[in-house]
Design a protein around this motif. Structure first.
Motif, PDB file in Angstrom:
ATOM      1  N   ARG A  29       0.849  -1.203   0.000  1.00  0.00           N
ATOM      2  CA  ARG A  29       0.000   0.000   0.000  1.00  0.00           C
ATOM      3  C   ARG A  29       0.880   1.246   0.000  1.00  0.00           C
ATOM      4  O   ARG A  29       1.773   1.375   0.841  1.00  0.00           O
ATOM      5  CB  ARG A  29      -0.929   0.018   1.213  1.00  0.00           C
ATOM      6  CG  ARG A  29      -1.976   1.116   1.104  1.00  0.00           C
ATOM      7  CD  ARG A  29      -3.034   1.030   2.187  1.00  0.00           C
ATOM      8  NE  ARG A  29      -2.489   1.411   3.478  1.00  0.00           N
ATOM      9  CZ  ARG A  29      -2.698   0.730   4.606  1.00  0.00           C
ATOM     10  NH1 ARG A  29      -3.424  -0.364   4.603  1.00  0.00           N
ATOM     11  NH2 ARG A  29      -2.173   1.147   5.733  1.00  0.00           N
TER      12      ARG A  29
ATOM     13  N   ALA B 198       1.049   5.602  -0.504  1.00  0.00           N
ATOM     14  CA  ALA B 198       0.265   6.847  -0.423  1.00  0.00           C
ATOM     15  C   ALA B 198       0.045   7.412  -1.818  1.00  0.00           C
ATOM     16  O   ALA B 198       0.989   7.580  -2.597  1.00  0.00           O
ATOM     17  CB  ALA B 198       0.984   7.871   0.448  1.00  0.00           C
ATOM     18  N   ALA B 199      -1.204   7.721  -2.148  1.00  0.00           N
ATOM     19  CA  ALA B 199      -1.524   8.233  -3.483  1.00  0.00           C
ATOM     20  C   ALA B 199      -0.813   9.550  -3.756  1.00  0.00           C
ATOM     21  O   ALA B 199      -0.399   9.820  -4.884  1.00  0.00           O
ATOM     22  CB  ALA B 199      -3.041   8.395  -3.632  1.00  0.00           C
ATOM     23  N   ASP B 200      -0.653  10.370  -2.707  1.00  0.00           N
ATOM     24  CA  ASP B 200      -0.045  11.683  -2.966  1.00  0.00           C
ATOM     25  C   ASP B 200       1.442  11.584  -3.287  1.00  0.00           C
ATOM     26  O   ASP B 200       2.053  12.572  -3.698  1.00  0.00           O
ATOM     27  CB  ASP B 200      -0.335  12.672  -1.825  1.00  0.00           C
ATOM     28  CG  ASP B 200       0.406  12.330  -0.538  1.00  0.00           C
ATOM     29  OD1 ASP B 200       1.125  11.309  -0.505  1.00  0.00           O
ATOM     30  OD2 ASP B 200       0.239  13.096   0.442  1.00  0.00           O
TER      31      ASP B 200
ATOM     32  N   SER C 139       2.118  14.975  -5.029  1.00  0.00           N
ATOM     33  CA  SER C 139       2.332  16.118  -4.140  1.00  0.00           C
ATOM     34  C   SER C 139       3.619  16.856  -4.488  1.00  0.00           C
ATOM     35  O   SER C 139       4.657  16.264  -4.810  1.00  0.00           O
ATOM     36  CB  SER C 139       2.299  15.678  -2.677  1.00  0.00           C
ATOM     37  OG  SER C 139       3.600  15.651  -2.147  1.00  0.00           O
TER      38      SER C 139
ATOM     39  N   GLY D 162      -7.578  13.020  -5.670  1.00  0.00           N
ATOM     40  CA  GLY D 162      -7.698  12.917  -4.223  1.00  0.00           C
ATOM     41  C   GLY D 162      -8.780  11.946  -3.784  1.00  0.00           C
ATOM     42  O   GLY D 162      -9.088  11.856  -2.595  1.00  0.00           O
TER      43      GLY D 162
ATOM     44  N   THR E 133      -8.731   8.781  -3.552  1.00  0.00           N
ATOM     45  CA  THR E 133      -8.242   7.700  -2.691  1.00  0.00           C
ATOM     46  C   THR E 133      -6.962   8.135  -1.998  1.00  0.00           C
ATOM     47  O   THR E 133      -6.179   8.922  -2.543  1.00  0.00           O
ATOM     48  CB  THR E 133      -7.934   6.429  -3.509  1.00  0.00           C
ATOM     49  OG1 THR E 133      -6.987   6.765  -4.523  1.00  0.00           O
ATOM     50  CG2 THR E 133      -9.187   5.896  -4.161  1.00  0.00           C
ATOM     51  N   GLU E 134      -6.752   7.603  -0.811  1.00  0.00           N
ATOM     52  CA  GLU E 134      -5.542   7.950  -0.072  1.00  0.00           C
ATOM     53  C   GLU E 134      -4.376   7.071  -0.454  1.00  0.00           C
ATOM     54  O   GLU E 134      -3.223   7.448  -0.253  1.00  0.00           O
ATOM     55  CB  GLU E 134      -5.798   7.812   1.439  1.00  0.00           C
ATOM     56  CG  GLU E 134      -6.466   9.041   2.007  1.00  0.00           C
ATOM     57  CD  GLU E 134      -6.710   8.931   3.495  1.00  0.00           C
ATOM     58  OE1 GLU E 134      -6.175   7.993   4.122  1.00  0.00           O
ATOM     59  OE2 GLU E 134      -7.444   9.784   3.997  1.00  0.00           O
ATOM     60  N   SER E 135      -4.694   5.888  -0.960  1.00  0.00           N
ATOM     61  CA  SER E 135      -3.589   4.989  -1.259  1.00  0.00           C
ATOM     62  C   SER E 135      -3.913   4.141  -2.474  1.00  0.00           C
ATOM     63  O   SER E 135      -5.063   4.058  -2.908  1.00  0.00           O
ATOM     64  CB  SER E 135      -3.265   4.097  -0.051  1.00  0.00           C
ATOM     65  OG  SER E 135      -4.422   3.751   0.635  1.00  0.00           O
TER      66      SER E 135
END
Ligand code: FES
Ligand SMILES: [Fe+2]
Lengths: 114, 412
Positions: free
Chosen positions: B31, B33-35, B39, B376, B378-380
């Motif tokens: 898993r 982090a999507a950002d 980012s 944004g 999903t978080e992951s």
């Protein structure tokens, strides 16, 4: 520009104008994106079965400069490579979903001198 | 010990922030982090902790065969333009492509041949070894010492013909130490016999790691390349194009594919058939010299952004250079034996064209994926076990960024 091809391939002259002015892979790719699929298919159907003969004819000339009719024939063969992508794989002139038009640079920021 | 070649991804590495292990949670769960794919803060952290620290692949040594041959390669994430030039003494050097008078780039990219570099602004001239040769109207600079005003050097080293630079003025480790256990695999990649190369470049609206991902796994091949390379890779025994073997060496990795040994172009694909047959004959004519073997990894991934793969003509290399947090530039070089006949030239054109179009299949997907992640929603996101190469890379990057931050905190 003359569109004459070597005598054995004179029947393909009707397609020569599509490709003989296009010197780069980029310009051929753009031309493919701009051509209706039917036109690409018609060109492919007429030339692809002749490819082995065309190349056997060209191979007889050695590696350096080809005579002008042969140089045009080689350009037609390069056009066939581009058309074949559309006909043999995508059944469409453009990649389904790809931005139109787009260019993939030959060399570009990755260019190397010869 | 770091960077040891191992069948498992847990091995330690040191990228100048001290000895580290890949992030255990990412290795375990996959898993991420999507950002990390959009980012701006992550982008800046990657710049400082990775791109300003690691050895970065630039060019092949034989692509600069003669004194005066040069390339200019921009490392945009660092805002740096790198000039690599072979000197009259045959030595390869790298410099910042920045005039010491008032900062103008002295060499026009992306490649060329020069006797010396004359700045296009006021004609200060630099020798191939970087030293300042001439200042026009020099009496107007009475206090300057020309000996101190050479081009600013960049660390450069060569391994097995692969030329790397390091933007750290004092790299924490040598190129050889950086490559570690992956070095023997790099050494078997013999590009020297392949004197013909096609180079492509394309800007992709996706994070550089999104660009690398499909080169790091076969999972997408059956879907994304359903019209092109699926049949070369997917078999009933291997429906998801899984690697048959993976190996890891510090931050680097390699994957061996199973392939489809029985694959032949479909007979009705007249042009592909002609090209593949001709390419095979070309390989036979040069007795297979330098060609990948069954033991060649399908993907050799040199951290952070350099990949080597076997290709239609022998090998191809590609890189994904970060531009912004949400865009990168893909560059690729396809290496072929020098064609002799028109047929061979045509076969090479077909191979590069096919590679371009199958590459575009990947680029279209990653640009859309980028939008999905950056929304944004999903978080992951998740890398499965067959996606262990990208999972490992994400775990390495996570640890590097954590470690670099910890270093900064302890220094403060
Ligand atoms: S900036 Fe180069 S000569 Fe002035
Ligand atoms: Fe792909």
């Amino acid at each position: 520009m003359s569109a004459n091809l070597p005598a054995a391939f004179a029947d393909l002259e009707q397609f020569a104008h599509l490709w003989i002015g296009l010197e780069t892979m980029e310009s051929r790719y753009r031309a493919r994106q701009d051509m209706p699929f039917d036109a690409l298919k018609q060109f492919y159907d007429a030339t692809a079965p002749r490819l082995a003969d065309m190349m056997a004819h060209l191979d007889a000339f050695g590696s350096d400069t080809l005579p002008s009719a042969e140089a045009r024939l080689y350009r037609v063969a390069l056009g066939l490579v581009e058309a074949a992508q559309a006909v043999e794989f995508f059944a469409a002139a453009r990649l389904p979903g790809a931005p139109y038009p787009h260019d993939v640079a030959v060399g570009g920021q990755a260019a190397l001198s010869d | 010990m770091t960077n040891i070649l191992s069948a498992t991804p847990e091995g330690g590495f040191d990228l100048g922030h001290g000895m580290m292990m890949p992030d255990a949670a990412i290795l375990r769960d996959g898993r991420v982090a999507a950002d990390s794919f959009w980012s701006v803060a992550q982008h800046a952290a990657e710049r400082d902790a990775i791109y300003r620290r690691c050895w970065l692949y630039m060019v092949r040594a034989e692509d600069l065969p003669k004194p005066g041959d040069y390339v200019v390669r921009d490392v945009e994430i660092c805002g740096v333009s790198v000039l690599i030039v072979r000197g009259k003494d045959d030595v390869l050097r790298a410099f910042h492509n920045v005039c010491r008078h008032r900062g103008m780039p002295v060499a026009d990219g992306p490649c060329g041949k020069a006797e010396a570099f004359r700045c296009p602004y006021h004609s200060w001239t630099f020798r191939l070894d970087g030293s300042l040769k001439a200042i026009p109207n020099q009496r107007c600079f009475p206090s300057l010492d020309a000996d101190d005003l050479g081009l600013v050097p960049i660390e450069i080293d060569v391994f097995a013909g692969f030329v790397f630079i390091n933007l750290d003025p004092q790299p924490a480790f040598s190129l050889r130490a950086f490559l570690g256990g992956i070095a023997p695999l790099l050494e078997t990649t013999t590009l020297v016999p392949f004197t013909h190369r096609d180079s492509l470049s394309y800007e992709v609206s996706a994070n550089w790691k999104a660009g690398l991902d499909p080169q790091y796994e076969g999972y997408h091949v059956g879907t994304v390349h359903a019209l092109t390379i699926r049949e070369i890779s997917v078999t009933p025994a291997n429906p998801f194009s899984e690697f048959r073997k993976m190996a890891f060496a510090g931050p680097h990795a390699a994957g061996w594919s199973q392939g489809n040994p029985g694959w032949r172009p479909r007979a009705e694909r007249l042009v592909q058939s002609f090209a593949v047959q001709t390419m095979g004959a070309l390989a036979g004519r040069v007795a297979g010299e330098g060609y990948p073997s069954a033991e060649t990894p399908a993907s050799l991934a040199i951290f952070p952004n350099f990949m080597i793969h076997p290709g239609a003509g022998g090998w191809f290399t590609q890189q994904h250079w970060p531009l912004t947090a949400q865009s990168h530039r893909w560059t690729a070089h396809y290496y072929y034996h020098a064609p002799v006949t028109a047929s061979e030239r045509l076969a090479i054109a077909q191979a590069t064209t096919f590679a371009r179009d199958s590459g575009m299949e990947d680029f279209m997907v990653m640009a859309r994926q980028q939008k999905g992640l950056a929304s944004g929603a999903t978080e992951s996101f998740y890398y499965g076990e067959a996606e262990m190469l990208p999972r490992h890379r994400a775990a390495v990057i996570r640890s590097v960024l954590n470690g670099a931050q910890a270093n900064m905190r302890s220094a403060a």
